[in-house]
Design a protein around this motif. Sequence first.
Motif, PDB file in Angstrom:
ATOM      1  N   PRO A   1       0.811  -1.404  -0.019  1.00  0.00           N
ATOM      2  CA  PRO A   1      -0.130  -0.023   0.074  1.00  0.00           C
ATOM      3  C   PRO A   1       0.931   1.438   0.117  1.00  0.00           C
ATOM      4  O   PRO A   1       0.603   2.239  -0.674  1.00  0.00           O
ATOM      5  CB  PRO A   1      -0.865  -0.107   1.430  1.00  0.00           C
ATOM      6  N   ALA A   2       2.043   1.490   0.565  1.00  0.00           N
ATOM      7  CA  ALA A   2       2.807   2.540   0.635  1.00  0.00           C
ATOM      8  C   ALA A   2       3.296   2.818  -0.763  1.00  0.00           C
ATOM      9  O   ALA A   2       3.257   3.913  -0.961  1.00  0.00           O
ATOM     10  CB  ALA A   2       4.110   2.364   1.692  1.00  0.00           C
ATOM     11  N   TYR A   3       3.784   1.599  -1.435  1.00  0.00           N
ATOM     12  CA  TYR A   3       4.471   1.788  -2.688  1.00  0.00           C
ATOM     13  C   TYR A   3       3.138   2.328  -3.737  1.00  0.00           C
ATOM     14  O   TYR A   3       3.324   3.373  -4.445  1.00  0.00           O
ATOM     15  CB  TYR A   3       4.908   0.494  -3.329  1.00  0.00           C
ATOM     16  N   SER A   4       1.935   1.982  -3.562  1.00  0.00           N
ATOM     17  CA  SER A   4       0.875   2.346  -4.203  1.00  0.00           C
ATOM     18  C   SER A   4       0.497   3.848  -4.191  1.00  0.00           C
ATOM     19  O   SER A   4       0.435   4.417  -4.949  1.00  0.00           O
ATOM     20  CB  SER A   4      -0.437   1.431  -4.206  1.00  0.00           C
ATOM     21  N   VAL A   5       0.537   4.147  -2.784  1.00  0.00           N
ATOM     22  CA  VAL A   5       0.343   5.579  -2.589  1.00  0.00           C
ATOM     23  C   VAL A   5       1.432   6.541  -2.984  1.00  0.00           C
ATOM     24  O   VAL A   5       1.180   7.583  -3.492  1.00  0.00           O
ATOM     25  CB  VAL A   5       0.284   5.718  -0.927  1.00  0.00           C
ATOM     26  N   TYR A   6       2.700   6.080  -3.074  1.00  0.00           N
ATOM     27  CA  TYR A   6       4.070   6.757  -3.650  1.00  0.00           C
ATOM     28  C   TYR A   6       3.592   6.867  -5.292  1.00  0.00           C
ATOM     29  O   TYR A   6       3.982   8.080  -5.775  1.00  0.00           O
ATOM     30  CB  TYR A   6       5.265   6.046  -3.111  1.00  0.00           C
ATOM     31  N   LEU A   7       3.200   5.995  -5.795  1.00  0.00           N
ATOM     32  CA  LEU A   7       3.068   5.892  -7.251  1.00  0.00           C
ATOM     33  C   LEU A   7       1.784   6.858  -7.619  1.00  0.00           C
ATOM     34  O   LEU A   7       1.968   7.798  -8.683  1.00  0.00           O
ATOM     35  CB  LEU A   7       2.580   4.522  -7.797  1.00  0.00           C
ATOM     36  N   ALA A   8       0.777   6.889  -6.774  1.00  0.00           N
ATOM     37  CA  ALA A   8      -0.216   7.559  -7.335  1.00  0.00           C
ATOM     38  C   ALA A   8      -0.030   9.176  -6.830  1.00  0.00           C
ATOM     39  O   ALA A   8      -0.092  10.070  -7.827  1.00  0.00           O
ATOM     40  CB  ALA A   8      -1.529   7.239  -6.073  1.00  0.00           C
ATOM     41  N   TRP A   9       1.064   9.426  -5.984  1.00  0.00           N
ATOM     42  CA  TRP A   9       1.534  10.844  -5.554  1.00  0.00           C
ATOM     43  C   TRP A   9       2.258  11.436  -6.558  1.00  0.00           C
ATOM     44  O   TRP A   9       2.154  12.626  -7.056  1.00  0.00           O
ATOM     45  CB  TRP A   9       2.085  10.657  -4.206  1.00  0.00           C
ATOM     46  N   THR A  10       3.205  10.401  -6.980  1.00  0.00           N
ATOM     47  CA  THR A  10       4.228  11.139  -8.084  1.00  0.00           C
ATOM     48  C   THR A  10       3.426  11.010  -9.662  1.00  0.00           C
ATOM     49  O   THR A  10       3.590  12.057 -10.191  1.00  0.00           O
ATOM     50  CB  THR A  10       5.429  10.128  -8.400  1.00  0.00           C
TER      51      THR A  10
ATOM     52  N   GLY B   1       2.980  14.797 -11.179  1.00  0.00           N
ATOM     53  CA  GLY B   1       3.462  14.947 -12.559  1.00  0.00           C
ATOM     54  C   GLY B   1       2.512  15.554 -13.607  1.00  0.00           C
ATOM     55  O   GLY B   1       2.670  16.345 -14.483  1.00  0.00           O
ATOM     56  N   MET B   2       1.356  15.156 -13.452  1.00  0.00           N
ATOM     57  CA  MET B   2      -0.048  15.693 -14.174  1.00  0.00           C
ATOM     58  C   MET B   2      -0.087  17.241 -13.875  1.00  0.00           C
ATOM     59  O   MET B   2      -0.494  17.780 -14.606  1.00  0.00           O
ATOM     60  CB  MET B   2      -1.188  14.732 -13.881  1.00  0.00           C
ATOM     61  N   ARG B   3      -0.186  17.389 -12.361  1.00  0.00           N
ATOM     62  CA  ARG B   3      -0.384  18.775 -11.962  1.00  0.00           C
ATOM     63  C   ARG B   3       0.708  19.835 -12.494  1.00  0.00           C
ATOM     64  O   ARG B   3       0.362  20.655 -12.880  1.00  0.00           O
ATOM     65  CB  ARG B   3      -0.270  18.812 -10.676  1.00  0.00           C
ATOM     66  N   GLY B   4       2.054  19.174 -12.562  1.00  0.00           N
ATOM     67  CA  GLY B   4       3.391  20.162 -12.982  1.00  0.00           C
ATOM     68  C   GLY B   4       3.150  20.062 -14.536  1.00  0.00           C
ATOM     69  O   GLY B   4       4.259  20.821 -14.898  1.00  0.00           O
ATOM     70  N   GLY B   5       2.342  19.401 -15.219  1.00  0.00           N
ATOM     71  CA  GLY B   5       2.646  19.370 -16.809  1.00  0.00           C
ATOM     72  C   GLY B   5       3.854  18.629 -17.083  1.00  0.00           C
ATOM     73  O   GLY B   5       4.413  19.021 -18.011  1.00  0.00           O
ATOM     74  N   TYR B   6       4.129  17.436 -16.375  1.00  0.00           N
ATOM     75  CA  TYR B   6       5.218  16.704 -16.679  1.00  0.00           C
ATOM     76  C   TYR B   6       6.482  17.610 -16.869  1.00  0.00           C
ATOM     77  O   TYR B   6       7.144  17.550 -18.039  1.00  0.00           O
ATOM     78  CB  TYR B   6       4.985  15.794 -17.852  1.00  0.00           C
ATOM     79  N   THR B   7       6.927  17.971 -15.868  1.00  0.00           N
ATOM     80  CA  THR B   7       8.266  18.707 -15.809  1.00  0.00           C
ATOM     81  C   THR B   7       9.368  17.726 -15.680  1.00  0.00           C
ATOM     82  O   THR B   7       9.180  16.646 -15.002  1.00  0.00           O
ATOM     83  CB  THR B   7       8.209  19.921 -14.933  1.00  0.00           C
ATOM     84  N   ASP B   8      10.415  18.108 -15.756  1.00  0.00           N
ATOM     85  CA  ASP B   8      11.826  17.392 -15.301  1.00  0.00           C
ATOM     86  C   ASP B   8      12.135  17.611 -13.868  1.00  0.00           C
ATOM     87  O   ASP B   8      11.278  18.486 -13.215  1.00  0.00           O
ATOM     88  CB  ASP B   8      12.924  17.536 -16.247  1.00  0.00           C
ATOM     89  N   ALA B   9      13.307  17.048 -13.318  1.00  0.00           N
ATOM     90  CA  ALA B   9      13.855  17.520 -12.112  1.00  0.00           C
ATOM     91  C   ALA B   9      13.881  19.067 -11.739  1.00  0.00           C
ATOM     92  O   ALA B   9      13.552  19.262 -10.498  1.00  0.00           O
ATOM     93  CB  ALA B   9      14.887  16.687 -11.807  1.00  0.00           C
ATOM     94  N   ALA B  10      14.314  19.741 -12.629  1.00  0.00           N
ATOM     95  CA  ALA B  10      14.640  21.133 -12.524  1.00  0.00           C
ATOM     96  C   ALA B  10      13.265  21.897 -12.605  1.00  0.00           C
ATOM     97  O   ALA B  10      13.441  23.355 -12.520  1.00  0.00           O
ATOM     98  CB  ALA B  10      15.530  21.463 -13.463  1.00  0.00           C
ATOM     99  N   GLY B  11      12.113  21.480 -12.950  1.00  0.00           N
ATOM    100  CA  GLY B  11      11.094  22.073 -13.151  1.00  0.00           C
ATOM    101  C   GLY B  11      10.795  22.555 -14.341  1.00  0.00           C
ATOM    102  O   GLY B  11       9.741  23.487 -14.762  1.00  0.00           O
ATOM    103  N   VAL B  12      11.484  22.212 -15.459  1.00  0.00           N
ATOM    104  CA  VAL B  12      11.559  22.687 -16.922  1.00  0.00           C
ATOM    105  C   VAL B  12      10.450  22.127 -17.506  1.00  0.00           C
ATOM    106  O   VAL B  12      10.631  20.414 -17.741  1.00  0.00           O
ATOM    107  CB  VAL B  12      12.888  22.606 -17.581  1.00  0.00           C
ATOM    108  N   PRO B  13       9.469  22.237 -18.018  1.00  0.00           N
ATOM    109  CA  PRO B  13       8.500  21.692 -18.792  1.00  0.00           C
ATOM    110  C   PRO B  13       9.110  20.834 -20.052  1.00  0.00           C
ATOM    111  O   PRO B  13      10.036  21.299 -20.821  1.00  0.00           O
ATOM    112  CB  PRO B  13       7.350  22.436 -19.527  1.00  0.00           C
ATOM    113  N   GLN B  14       8.680  19.688 -20.298  1.00  0.00           N
ATOM    114  CA  GLN B  14       9.055  18.781 -21.379  1.00  0.00           C
ATOM    115  C   GLN B  14       8.396  18.842 -22.482  1.00  0.00           C
ATOM    116  O   GLN B  14       7.144  18.118 -22.425  1.00  0.00           O
ATOM    117  CB  GLN B  14       9.588  17.492 -20.676  1.00  0.00           C
TER     118      GLN B  14
END
Length: 172
Positions: free
Chosen positions: A124-133, A137-150
């Motif tokens: 369940p913890a891994y499922s929560v982690y996947l759901a959160w990421t 990712g969808m909220r941020g518009g799929y940006t990379d680690a530096a926050g630059v949209p891809q």
Amino acid sequence: MAQKATKALAAANTKRLNQTALLTFLFHAFYWLLRVLVYRSTFTKKSLLLYLLLASPQLFVNFVFERQSRPTLLPDGTIKRAGEDLDAKGLTEYMWDITYWTYGNLALVALLGDWAWIFYVVVPAYSVYLAWTTYTGMRGGYTDAAGVPQPGAASKRQQKMEKRGGQRMQYR
């Protein structure tokens, strides 16, 4: 040959539910025998609380399977309702996963002690982690680690067209 599929489903459900009830009894009895007879000194109220809290989802799933999938017979022995298919996809698969995961964890806890309940929380913890990421990712518009949209990768054909000056409209 009337209702052959219904009879087959009822027989398969009865067999699988009986096997599940027996396995549930054996795993829980194994846990209780080891915890009460062998590890009596480490069996505390905390152990009982953990057992009740973490084994109850599997017991609830067994109850749901019994209510939904156990065939119902009429007084003359004919099948009134065969029950839901226990091999169905979707939620039923997840409920079987809970059952099998609990069996494994009960065996580990019975052999290793209460600290082994931590393995019950891994999935369940891994499922929560996947759901959160996925959510971030969808909220941020799929940006990379530096926050630059891809931007989406262009195909080779699109790259050639852009090199030539883009797509041109021809009018006749």
